[in-house]
Structure formats: structure tokens, C-alpha cells
Design a protein around this motif. Structure first.
Motif, PDB file in Angstrom:
ATOM      1  N   ILE A  53       8.815   0.425   1.364  1.00 12.72           N
ATOM      2  CA  ILE A  53       9.526   0.622   2.688  1.00 12.72           C
ATOM      3  C   ILE A  53      10.640  -0.592   2.603  1.00 12.72           C
ATOM      4  O   ILE A  53      10.155  -1.475   2.795  1.00 12.72           O
ATOM      5  CB  ILE A  53       8.920   0.855   3.880  1.00 12.72           C
ATOM      6  CG1 ILE A  53       7.866   1.990   4.119  1.00 12.72           C
ATOM      7  CG2 ILE A  53      10.020   1.105   4.970  1.00 12.72           C
ATOM      8  CD1 ILE A  53       7.168   2.036   5.134  1.00 12.72           C
ATOM      9  N   ASP A  54      11.932  -0.398   2.687  1.00 14.63           N
ATOM     10  CA  ASP A  54      12.849  -1.277   2.527  1.00 14.63           C
ATOM     11  C   ASP A  54      13.412  -1.460   4.212  1.00 14.63           C
ATOM     12  O   ASP A  54      14.183  -0.698   4.899  1.00 14.63           O
ATOM     13  CB  ASP A  54      14.066  -1.122   1.850  1.00 14.63           C
ATOM     14  CG  ASP A  54      15.049  -2.298   1.513  1.00 14.63           C
ATOM     15  OD1 ASP A  54      14.672  -3.456   2.089  1.00 14.63           O
ATOM     16  OD2 ASP A  54      16.056  -2.186   0.756  1.00 14.63           O
ATOM     17  N   LEU A  92       6.218  -7.741  11.873  1.00 15.60           N
ATOM     18  CA  LEU A  92       5.829  -6.851  10.723  1.00 15.60           C
ATOM     19  C   LEU A  92       5.107  -7.405   9.633  1.00 15.60           C
ATOM     20  O   LEU A  92       4.499  -7.010   8.905  1.00 15.60           O
ATOM     21  CB  LEU A  92       7.109  -5.800   9.946  1.00 15.60           C
ATOM     22  CG  LEU A  92       7.514  -4.912  10.936  1.00 15.60           C
ATOM     23  CD1 LEU A  92       8.669  -4.318  10.288  1.00 15.60           C
ATOM     24  CD2 LEU A  92       6.350  -3.970  11.626  1.00 15.60           C
ATOM     25  N   VAL A  93       5.328  -8.995   9.508  1.00 18.67           N
ATOM     26  CA  VAL A  93       4.454  -9.700   8.487  1.00 18.67           C
ATOM     27  C   VAL A  93       3.081 -10.289   9.232  1.00 18.67           C
ATOM     28  O   VAL A  93       2.084 -10.365   8.683  1.00 18.67           O
ATOM     29  CB  VAL A  93       5.290 -10.801   8.201  1.00 18.67           C
ATOM     30  CG1 VAL A  93       4.649 -11.712   7.164  1.00 18.67           C
ATOM     31  CG2 VAL A  93       6.497 -10.194   7.440  1.00 18.67           C
ATOM     32  N   PHE A 116       0.081  -7.496  -7.186  1.00 20.79           N
ATOM     33  CA  PHE A 116       0.173  -6.822  -5.994  1.00 20.79           C
ATOM     34  C   PHE A 116      -1.285  -6.321  -5.357  1.00 20.79           C
ATOM     35  O   PHE A 116      -2.003  -6.061  -6.005  1.00 20.79           O
ATOM     36  CB  PHE A 116       0.994  -5.467  -5.937  1.00 20.79           C
ATOM     37  CG  PHE A 116       2.445  -5.357  -6.295  1.00 20.79           C
ATOM     38  CD1 PHE A 116       3.203  -5.789  -5.108  1.00 20.79           C
ATOM     39  CD2 PHE A 116       2.779  -5.462  -7.583  1.00 20.79           C
ATOM     40  CE1 PHE A 116       4.836  -5.947  -5.483  1.00 20.79           C
ATOM     41  CE2 PHE A 116       4.174  -5.681  -7.795  1.00 20.79           C
ATOM     42  CZ  PHE A 116       5.015  -5.972  -6.895  1.00 20.79           C
ATOM     43  N   ASN A 117      -1.324  -6.970  -3.859  1.00 21.74           N
ATOM     44  CA  ASN A 117      -2.414  -6.581  -3.254  1.00 21.74           C
ATOM     45  C   ASN A 117      -2.595  -5.077  -2.945  1.00 21.74           C
ATOM     46  O   ASN A 117      -1.615  -4.348  -2.849  1.00 21.74           O
ATOM     47  CB  ASN A 117      -2.446  -7.240  -1.884  1.00 21.74           C
ATOM     48  CG  ASN A 117      -3.803  -7.217  -1.262  1.00 21.74           C
ATOM     49  OD1 ASN A 117      -4.317  -6.215  -0.630  1.00 21.74           O
ATOM     50  ND2 ASN A 117      -4.354  -8.486  -1.182  1.00 21.74           N
ATOM     51  N   HIS A 118      -3.747  -4.523  -2.715  1.00 18.67           N
ATOM     52  CA  HIS A 118      -3.922  -2.993  -2.573  1.00 18.67           C
ATOM     53  C   HIS A 118      -3.644  -2.637  -1.269  1.00 18.67           C
ATOM     54  O   HIS A 118      -3.916  -1.453  -0.975  1.00 18.67           O
ATOM     55  CB  HIS A 118      -5.047  -2.425  -3.106  1.00 18.67           C
ATOM     56  CG  HIS A 118      -5.477  -2.781  -4.665  1.00 18.67           C
ATOM     57  ND1 HIS A 118      -6.611  -2.966  -5.270  1.00 18.67           N
ATOM     58  CD2 HIS A 118      -4.403  -3.030  -5.601  1.00 18.67           C
ATOM     59  CE1 HIS A 118      -6.440  -3.270  -6.565  1.00 18.67           C
ATOM     60  NE2 HIS A 118      -5.216  -3.286  -6.782  1.00 18.67           N
ATOM     61  N   GLY A 119      -3.491  -3.680  -0.290  1.00 16.05           N
ATOM     62  CA  GLY A 119      -3.196  -3.330   1.074  1.00 16.05           C
ATOM     63  C   GLY A 119      -1.526  -3.256   1.354  1.00 16.05           C
ATOM     64  O   GLY A 119      -0.905  -2.623   0.771  1.00 16.05           O
ATOM     65  N   LEU A 120      -1.482  -4.322   2.491  1.00 10.97           N
ATOM     66  CA  LEU A 120      -0.002  -4.447   3.039  1.00 10.97           C
ATOM     67  C   LEU A 120       0.633  -5.560   2.318  1.00 10.97           C
ATOM     68  O   LEU A 120       0.206  -6.535   2.500  1.00 10.97           O
ATOM     69  CB  LEU A 120       0.080  -4.389   4.432  1.00 10.97           C
ATOM     70  CG  LEU A 120       1.375  -4.758   5.167  1.00 10.97           C
ATOM     71  CD1 LEU A 120       2.557  -3.711   4.658  1.00 10.97           C
ATOM     72  CD2 LEU A 120       1.308  -4.838   6.626  1.00 10.97           C
ATOM     73  N   MET A 129       6.497  -3.626   1.677  1.00 12.16           N
ATOM     74  CA  MET A 129       7.308  -3.371   2.732  1.00 12.16           C
ATOM     75  C   MET A 129       8.328  -4.511   2.515  1.00 12.16           C
ATOM     76  O   MET A 129       7.977  -5.799   2.309  1.00 12.16           O
ATOM     77  CB  MET A 129       6.800  -3.625   3.967  1.00 12.16           C
ATOM     78  CG  MET A 129       7.685  -3.712   5.193  1.00 12.16           C
ATOM     79  SD  MET A 129       6.591  -3.814   6.784  1.00 12.16           S
ATOM     80  CE  MET A 129       5.492  -5.142   6.374  1.00 12.16           C
ATOM     81  N   VAL A 130       9.627  -4.648   2.541  1.00 12.84           N
ATOM     82  CA  VAL A 130      10.661  -5.553   2.753  1.00 12.84           C
ATOM     83  C   VAL A 130      11.249  -5.588   4.012  1.00 12.84           C
ATOM     84  O   VAL A 130      11.422  -4.806   4.571  1.00 12.84           O
ATOM     85  CB  VAL A 130      11.944  -5.145   1.862  1.00 12.84           C
ATOM     86  CG1 VAL A 130      13.129  -6.109   1.951  1.00 12.84           C
ATOM     87  CG2 VAL A 130      11.631  -5.084   0.295  1.00 12.84           C
TER      88      VAL A 130
END
Length: 993
Positions: free
Chosen positions: A890-891, A928-929, A325-329, A921-922
Motif C-alpha cells: 500500500i502506497d 501508521l508506523v 522483509f519482515n513477515h508482518g507489517l 506500507m509506504v
């Protein structure tokens, strides 16, 4: 393990190599070996290298050959940087340098780059020279025939060759390949950059050069902030005048081995992205988030709160068991049913955060989460989380080993959690609790004063004002009871007056009847008898006074005893319980026991003794019988009203026997005298009551004033508590006051809530008869007057204004309200009880409360749509919840929101949030991506779903700089490139590079 996407890596974009065309100071037979070793040993490690030379590519080619032979193993990206001198001078005597940074992704990029550069021309000596090695050598020899060797001629020719800026721009316009594969950088310095261009004469030219450039080679904070829109030019001005914001980069510009990879001041260049040239392109799109110059890259988040990776064990359905996992978004995307929410649930599970309700416990509905639905199929599957710092954590996915006391290591906003907090029918408590938590955590540890949560902190700061309000409300009730009693006195005046008049007439008739029994010649004795009777009545009044005093003193003595033995200890116990936080020792609490300041026992004994002495004195003792009936017991000149009662009664008895002749007459005379005495005593009591009743109005006025003052003090306590709440909100209010965008729409409010309808409805139902023909006749009339006269003052007025308003309301409407009593005035007991209920209601304040909450765009959150409440919730977590550094999961935050709202309200929030905490985030939303420039994209895919088994789930991941990831994002979120372009065509949206 999966690709972690966009991470900060050191780039060296501007570095020369041995054999560079100009100023080659790489000396010695081992120049290349020393050069390569210096690159390999550079610290921090160089991950991307831009090999630079003037006009030519031969040193780049040699570095590539070294890489292919096994050198530079940790440098994963090497690209060509062609340095050009533009025919524009600087104030320092130099020429503006521009750089063509060429993507190595095209296998034929070297030949195409040479072809592009070859088209650049320079006219001199009546000839045209192309930008090739041969022409540069020819130019050098023509310019200086003393340069006899190719090397010297090449170097000199390179110093003379100048590229026209317009020519360079035209060549770019003609070459689609160049537009797609070359990024242009311009130096920003005064020596060889645009800062040295003459500001006045060439301001437009300088602006055109900088507009044409994609990257600025500059290392100063001032330049970097300028190109991010943080200095004299705003973002909008940069967009309109310079084509957008620009990333700043800085290299060592080494021309000798000792400076290889060592830029001045350790001002290293950092690019966030994968080790591919597209990472630089992404930095040109988002220079603030992806480019940095400094000794170390920006670091965000708390190491112990950052998830590095998870590993799924005993989970055969998980075909990607290790996920970094990246530590950002981190954006998790995929088709429906692909395993997106499954991943969010798994991460939440290992962080002890239930997907059903996060940590608020707000929902009683069954959880729709993946883990809940798949529970029977999970078996012994477990997940292990590796953190950036600290020990790993492991949890079974079926929840069997989740701790009873949960301390979540992440915050999970599952779909159900958000729906529960923001649903139209069940919003309030959960969302307000979250607001309170954020407010509480915005305070420093010192400001929290030891309180564990918002409610405790509020209680700590406002308890004294609430207790003050309670005390004043009790005072109002007590005063209202006394006023009701005084109103009874007022009503008694007419009756007492009539009773006194009747009593006077009765006594007059009795005196007449007694006068008829007097023997002629006994008139003097009769006058003396009347005087004695009057004096006896006066003395009886004295005795009544002292007997009442004695009774009161005995009662007071009982009160003193009760206070000491019962009330004071109980009050002390209640105070100890209420003020536990005072930390006062048990042995020290005795000093707080309430007692009388003086020696009340001695004073009471003394007063009772004096009182009993007075009673005894005024009673007296019967005197001895006189020697004859004619002998007076009291001298004629004695002051009769100062004689004891027993002596007066003895003298009265003696005279009664002398004023009549026979026994029958004597008995009649004695009976009438006793009757007159009793009625006179009754008359005296009636007169005393009348005097007291006549003073009732004055006392009512005084008591009403006291009650108005107590009523005002209630509101003083309310406003004080209101001030406490406002002060509690202050850290966030200060933050919001200087905010922009969506945050600027938020405001925290503290206001008085006044339920006028409930207050008026109680009166109309239980106290007032609306059928009476008075100004308040008819339903709703009273409510209307209250709304006009009191509501606004109750809601916003200070203590003084509220007190005056209530006094005015009472003065104007009291008589009419009393006429509306729903009981009969003739029923004194019932009416007395009604008056008490009425007064208690009139001055009640339980319909007035403090309401604190949140507004968004000027609308109370309770009145917002569920979607807008969702924005507010995300504002809390993403922008205001600074104290929480745990991962935020967040889903589908875009649920219930239209795409424009997502872009306008949420994108900036996610960009700001990823700078301070890890966000997973899902989502199905492209904005948002892409517009958040997500640091890592995880693409979920589920297949081979056999009934009774879990589907096989795979996760592919990377950053937006990766072409494969971008294509997947476009396919999943946009429907593919063709669909995206077709929509743009139909919407008349022009797509440009």
C-alpha cells in the motif's frame, strides 16, 4: 542484507546459575561447564537470557564473562534479573517474589543496579540491613548462629531478608536511572506470586503490586488472557486499575542442570523484536502483539506468500541491493523523493502486480510510478524475490519479461489505484467490482458452486428469477394488448347499437317496398317466403361458424407444424445454450424437445373431417326442378332452419316467381329479396359483434386481474432475486454483525432502485397531454401522485402489496389518464396504437432494478467523500479480504485522511491485517508506523542525483525497539524530538513515562 526488524525470538527471562544464593542444586566439579553447554544446546535456541539471582549479581557477572570468552555465541542478549522477596505472604506459606530486569545497554549498569539494590533495607534484631552480600551474611548469622560459613549464612540471610513494597516503590520514584533501565516483573502464581495474596483482606495491596509491575511471570492461558483484557477485566479496566495491559513471560527458573532451558510443559517465552532490551520494553507497550508463552511463537501468513528478501541486480543506483522483509507489517518511510514508492514499485514488479492498476484494470491514465518514470534509465536492472517457501522469482524492472497472462503474487494499492477507485467523479464500477470480489471470496469453494467470480455466481443463483421476471413482463405486454383490444370493443358498443338500429330500419323499409309488389291473394306465399328467408339466414350463420372453425383448424395445423419444425428446435437450442452447466449429453437433449402430449394430428384430421362434413351437409345440393311451379320443394310441416341452404334457396326462388305478375315486378321483387337477405346477414353479424362488445368490460376485468397477478409475480421474482443477493452477502454480514470499531460502521445493502422520474417523464413526454383540464394538468402533477401512491410500495412492498397498489392506482386514475391521451379518439387507428403504448408503459417495470452496494456509517458509498471511500477500500483489503493471503503493498493509505481518522479508522485495521498476511506500507503518517507497532521500519534515502541518471538510493531498516530507528522515525515523521515536545507543550499535552 538489511535488518528484518521485529521477529519472534525465544527469551529465557528467569534462570539461575551455579552459585545462586538459594537452593543451588548445580552440583559437581563441572557444574559451570554443564550449565553453559545446556544453555547452548537448548531447543528452541535461546536468544535472550535473563540471569537470575536473589538480591545479588555475581552469577550474572560470571555468565557475562563466559560470553566474553566465546561461550553462548548464539545468545545475543544477556541481562541481569535480580529476584526480591517482598514482605507480603501468600496463602501457600510463601512470599511474593518480584524481579528487577536490568537493561545491559548502559555500560555502567552493573554498578548502578548494585547501588539501587543496596538502598533496599530490612530491619531485624534491632538493626537495619542493606541489600548487600555482607549484610545478608550478617543477617543470616544473627538469625541462625549455626550458619558458620559465609555461604550458609548468605543463603539463610537471603531467606530472611524481605523488601517492603512501599520502600521499593519509593526507591523507584527517586531513581530516574531505575525508571529508565529497570523493568519490574512479579510472579503471578499462588505459591510465590500475587495470586496467593489473600483476596479479601489484601485485594488493594495485590492490585497495587500488579499495577507497579511491568511484566507478569505467568504461563497459563487464563492469566495471559486476563492481562490482555480478554477475561473478567476489560482493556479499559486494566488501564485504569492496573496501569495498562501486561505481557506474560515464563522461564525455566532452573536451579539444577537437568532443567536448564526446560520450563514446565514446554511453555517457552517468546518476544517479538530485535535482540536488545528495548524489545522487552516494546512488549510492555504492546503485550498482545509482542509477547507470547507457548511451545512455538504465533505464526501467521502462508509461507509461499511471504517475501523473505529481494535482491537488485545490475542496479548500480541501489546502494542497498539486498533488502530483507519482515513477515508482518513493514513501514517504508523517508523524505519526499527518497525512494519509498520506488521500493513499493520494485516489490510489486517482481510479484507481477503493475503499479498502475493492480489487477483490476480500472485506470486508463498514464502511471506516475517510479518504474514508469524511470523506465528509460533502468537498463538491464532486474529484481529477484526470495519467498519463505517455493522457487524464487526474477523480473526485469522495465517490464520486458512480465507475463502476458498475469497471476499477481501480491496486491498493490498504488496511489493511482486508490485514487481511481475512490475519486469523486469515477468511483462506482471499480470499487464495486472489488466489493464483489471480496464477497465472492468470502464463500467457501462448495458455496461458489463452480462459479469463477461474483457475477457468475450471482447469475447462477438468480438467473431463474430474472427469466421468470422476463416471462411475466412478456405476459403483461400480451395482456395489455388484449386489454387495449377489449377497450376498442367497449368503444364500439354505441356505434354498433346505432348501426343495428339503422340496419333494422333499412330492412323494415325494404320489406315495405317488397310488400307493395305482392299480388293480392299472395299473402300466404309471402309469409312462407319470409319464413324461408329467415331460415336461410340461420343456415348461413351455421355455415359461417363451420367455415371459421375450418379456417382455425387449418391454422392450428400450421401452428403444430411450425412448432415442430422451427420453434421447438430453436427453443431447445436456446435452452441448451443457457443451461450448458447442466452437463446433459447431446443425445439426451432430445427428451427435452417440446411436443404435444396427445395425438394432435389425428385429432385435427378428425375435427377437420367433421367440420367439412357439416359444411357440406348445410350447403346441400340444388334439388331437381319441380313438375309444376305450384309443387312445394319443402313440406309445409318441415322445420325450415334444419334444411340445407341449397334447398331453401331453391324454394325461395320458386315462391318469388309466384308472388309477382309481370317480369319487371318479378325482377324488382327478386332484387329486394336479395337486398333484404344481404342486409339481414349484415344485421346478424352486427348483433354478434354487439354481443361480443357488450362482454368486453367483463373480459377487461378478468384480463386486468390476470395482468395484476402477472405484475405481482414480477415483483415476486424481484424479491426472490433480492433474497439471493442478500444470501450472497451473508458471510460478510455475519462477520460484520459481531465486529467492532470501523468494521461495525460497514454494512452491505440490497435494495430496489426505482427511477420514478424516468417512468413518469416517459408518460409526460410521449403519452399524456398535460394541457387537458383534468387532475393531471400541469408538469409535475402526475409525478407527484406517483411518488405518493406507488414509489414506497415499489421500493419496499412485497408482491401482494405491489399488485394491490397498482390495481388501486389504476382504478382511481385510469379514466383521467385516458382523458389525457395525446391523440384524437376519433382517429381509431391512432388511438388504438396509443392504447397499446399506454398499457405497455403503465405496467412496465424497467424503471425498477436491484441495487446492491455498501454503506459506511449509514451513508451510501456513492455519497461518501473520496477520503472516506478510501477507508472503506482499506476495510475491504485489510479486514474483510480473508481469502487473499498474498502480500499487500500500500502506497500512502493516509492520503485524503486527517490524522485523527487515520488513528481511529486505520490503525486497528493494520494491526489485525499483519497477523494474517504480509503488509508493506509506504507512509508519511506517524500513527501508521508507531501506533500499529510496525514490525519493520525501512528508511529510504536518495542522494547524489545527477541529471539523466537515477539517484543513489539506500535503505536502512530495523524495529522500533532499536534506538537508531526510533530516532529516525521521530525525525522524519515528527520533525525531531524537540519539535515533537514543543508541539506537545503548546497543545498542553503532558508527556509521562
Amino acid at each position: 542484507m538489511s535488518n528484518k526488524g521485529s521477529e519472534w525470538r525465544r527469551w529465557e527471562p528467569h534462570i539461575h546459575a551455579p552459585g545462586t544464593v538459594m537452593n543451588d542444586q548445580f552440583m559437581g566439579p563441572n557444574a559451570w561447564e554443564d550449565y553453559l553447554t545446556a544453555l547452548e544446546n537448548a531447543s528452541p535456541k535461546i536468544k535472550a537470557l535473563g540471569v537470575t539471582d536473589y538480591y545479588l549479581t555475581h552469577t550474572y557477572e560470571k555468565v557475562r564473562e563466559a560470553k566474553q570468552s566465546g561461550r553462548l555465541s548464539e545468545i545475543e542478549l544477556i541481562f541481569l534479573n535480580v529476584e526480591l522477596r517482598i514482605g507480603i505472604g501468600t496463602t501457600k506459606g510463601g512470599w511474593v517474589n518480584m524481579h528487577l530486569m536490568v537493561s545491559p545497554e548502559d555500560s555502567d549498569h552493573l554498578e548502578k543496579a548494585k547501588a539501587f539494590v543496596r538502598n533496599l533495607r530490612f530491619r531485624a534484631h534491632d538493626e537495619s540491613f542493606n541489600c548487600t552480600k555482607e549484610d545478608l551474611i550478617r543477617l543470616g548469622r544473627l538469625t541462625d548462629p549455626s550458619k558458620t560459613t559465609d555461604e550458609l549464612a548468605l543463603e539463610h540471610g537471603a531467606t530472611q531478608f524481605k523488601v517492603g513494597f512501599d520502600q521499593l516503590r519509593d526507591e523507584f520514584d527517586k531513581s530516574k536511572w531505575a525508571q529508565e533501565n529497570i523493568l519490574v516483573a512479579v510472579a503471578g502464581s499462588k505459591d510465590d506470586g500475587t495470586s496467593g495474596v489473600k483476596e479479601a483482606a489484601d485485594a488493594t495491596l495485590r492490585q497495587e503490586i500488579e499495577k507497579f509491575a511491568d511484566v507478569i511471570f505467568a504461563s497459563s492461558v487464563a492469566q495471559r488472557e486476563f492481562w490482555l483484557g480478554l477475561r473478567t477485566a476489560s482493556t479499559e479496566e486494566l488501564m485504569s486499575s492496573y496501569g495498562g495491559l501486561k505481557p506474560c513471560m515464563h522461564g525455566s527458573d532452573s536451579h539444577e542442570t537437568t532443567t536448564v532451558g526446560k520450563p514446565d510443559g514446554n511453555r517457552f517465552s517468546w518476544i517479538k523484536g530485535g535482540l536488545e532490551f528495548d524489545a522487552l520494553r516494546q512488549a510492555c507497550i504492546d503485550p498482545a502483539g509482542r509477547a507470547f508463552v507457548g511451545e512455538a511463537p504465533p505464526r501467521f501468513g502462508t509461507p509461499s506468500q511471504l517475501i523473505d528478501e529481494i535482491e537488485l541486480v545490475n542496479a548500480p543506483w541501489a546502494k542497498t541491493p539486498r533488502i530483507g522483509f519482515n513477515h508482518g507489517l513493514v513501514a517504508v518511510i523517508g523524505a519526499r523523493g527518497s525512494g519509498k514508492t520506488a521500493l513499493a514499485d520494485i516489490v510489486a514488479s517482481v510479484c507481477d502486480t503493475t503499479p498502475q492498476t493492480s489487477e483490476g484494470g480500472y485506470s486508463s491514465k498514464p502511471s506516475p510510478s517510479f518504474l514508469s518514470r524511470a523506465n528509460d534509465l533502468l537498463g538491464d536492472a532486474n529484481v529477484k524475490a526470495i519467498w519463505r517457501a517455493g522457487e524464487p522469482t526474477t523480473r526485469y524492472l522495465d517490464g520486458r519479461d512480465h507475463p502476458d497472462v498475469v497471476n499477481p503474487r501480491a496486491r498493490y494499492l498504488s496511489q493511482q489505484f486508490v485514487e481511481d477507485l475512490c475519486s469523486a467523479d469515477a468511483m462506482t464500477d471499480g470499487l464495486l467490482r472489488e466489493i464483489e470480489r471480496v464477497i465472492y471470496e468470502a464463500h467457501t469453494l462448495t458455496d461458489r458452486e463452480g462459479a469463477l467470480d461474483f457475477r457468475e455466481l450471482l447469475e447462477l443463483k438468480s438467473a431463474r428469477f430474472r427469466h421468470a421476471r422476463e416471462r411475466e413482463e412478456e405476459t403483461i405486454v400480451s395482456l395489455s394488448d388484449r386489454i387495449s383490444t377489449e377497450y376498442e370493443q367497449v368503444r364500439m358498443v354505441s356505434k354498433l347499437t346505432a348501426d343495428i338500429e339503422a340496419k333494422n330500419k333499412l330492412i323494415e323499409r325494404l320489406n315495405e317496398d317488397r310488400g307493395k309488389l305482392i299480388v293480392k291473394g299472395s299473402e300466404a306465399r309471402m309469409a312462407r317466403l319470409n319464413a324461408l328467408s329467415t331460415a336461410a339466414e340461420t343456415v348461413r350463420g351455421y355455415l359461417r361458424h363451420f367455415n371459421q372453425q375450418k379456417s382455425a383448424l387449418e391454422g392450428l395445423s400450421d401452428d403444430v407444424k411450425d412448432l415442430r419444425t422451427a420453434k421447438a428446435p430453436e427453443l431447445l437450442r436456446a435452452t441448451q445454450e443457457r443451461r450448458k452447466a447442466s452437463q446433459i449429453k447431446d443425445s439426451d437433449w432430445d427428451a427435452f424437445r417440446i411436443d404435444y402430449t396427445g395425438d394432435v394430428d389425428a385429432q385435427l384430421v378428425k375435427l377437420l373431417k367433421n367440420c367439412e362434413k357439416s359444411i357440406s351437409s348445410w350447403k346441400g345440393v340444388p334439388p331437381p326442378a319441380p313438375t309444376t311451379s305450384e309443387t312445394s320443394l319443402i313440406p309445409e310441416d318441415a322445420e325450415l332452419s334444419k334444411q340445407p341452404l341449397a334447398l331453401l334457396q331453391a324454394e325461395i326462388s320458386r315462391l318469388e316467381k309466384l308472388v309477382s305478375v309481370d317480369e319487371v315486378t318479378k325482377k324488382q321483387f327478386s332484387a329486394l329479396t336479395s337486398k333484404i337477405s344481404a342486409e339481414t346477414t349484415s344485421l346478424t353479424i352486427l348483433n354478434e359483434k354487439l354481443e361480443a362488445a357488450k362482454g368486453a368490460r367483463a373480459r377487461i376485468t378478468e384480463l386486468q386481474t390476470e395482468r395484476d397477478e402477472a405484475y405481482a409475480r414480477v415483483f415476486s421474482a424481484v424479491t426472490s432475486e433480492q433474497a439471493v443477493l442478500t444470501e450472497l452477502y451473508k458471510p460478510l454480514l455475519d462477520r460484520l454483525s459481531g465486529s467492532t470499531g470501523s468494521l461495525k460502521k460497514m454494512s452491505f445493502t440490497v435494495s430496489r432502485s426505482v427511477d420514478v422520474d424516468r417512468w413518469a417523464a416517459f408518460a409526460e413526454k410521449y403519452l399524456i397531454d398535460l394541457r387537458r383540464d383534468t387532475p393531471f394538468k400541469g408538469a409535475g402533477t402526475f409525478l407527484s401522485k406517483v411518488n405518493n401512491d406507488l414509489k414506497a410500495i415499489w421500493e419496499t412492498g412485497d408482491a401482494d402489496a405491489v399488485g394491490k397498489a397498482m390495481a388501486a392506482f389504476r382504478a382511481e386514475h385510469m379514466s383521467a389518464l385516458l382523458e389525457h391521451a395525446n391523440v384524437t379518439k376519433s382517429d381509431e387507428i391512432e388511438y388504438r396504437n396509443w392504447l397499446k403504448r399506454f398499457a405497455k408503459w403503465l405496467y412496465s417495470t424497467d424503471h425498477i432494478s436491484l441495487q446492491y452496494g455498501i454503506d459506511f456509517d449509514g451513508v451510501d458509498i456513492r455519497k461518501l467523500s473520496p477520503g472516506t471511500r478510501g477507508i472503506v477500500l482499506l476495510l475491504l483489503y485489510l479486514a474483510l479480504d480473508d481469502a487473499d493471503t498474498r502480500p499487500l503493498i500500500i502506497d500512502q493509505p493516509e492520503e485524503n485522511l486527517d490524522p485523527k481518522s487515520v488513528n481511529d479508522e486505520l490503525v486497528d485495521l493494520f494491526i489485525a491485517a499483519k497477523a494474517k498476511r504480509q503488509v508493506i506500507m509506504v507512509t508519511h503518517n506517524a500513527n501508521l508506523v508507531i501506533n500499529t507497532d510496525a514490525d519493520q521500519i525501512i528508511i529510504a534515502n536518495a542522494e547524489n542525483h545527477t541529471r539523466g541518471e537515477l539517484p543513489e538510493i539506500t535503505y536502512l531498516s530495523g524495529g522500533l525497539e532499536n534506538a537508531e530507528i526510533r530516532k529516525a522515525v521521530c525525525d522524519i515523521l515528527e520533525g525531531g524530538e524537540v519539535a515533537f515536545k514543543e508541539r506537545a507543550r503548546r497543545l498542553r499535552v503532558r508527556l509521562k513515562r
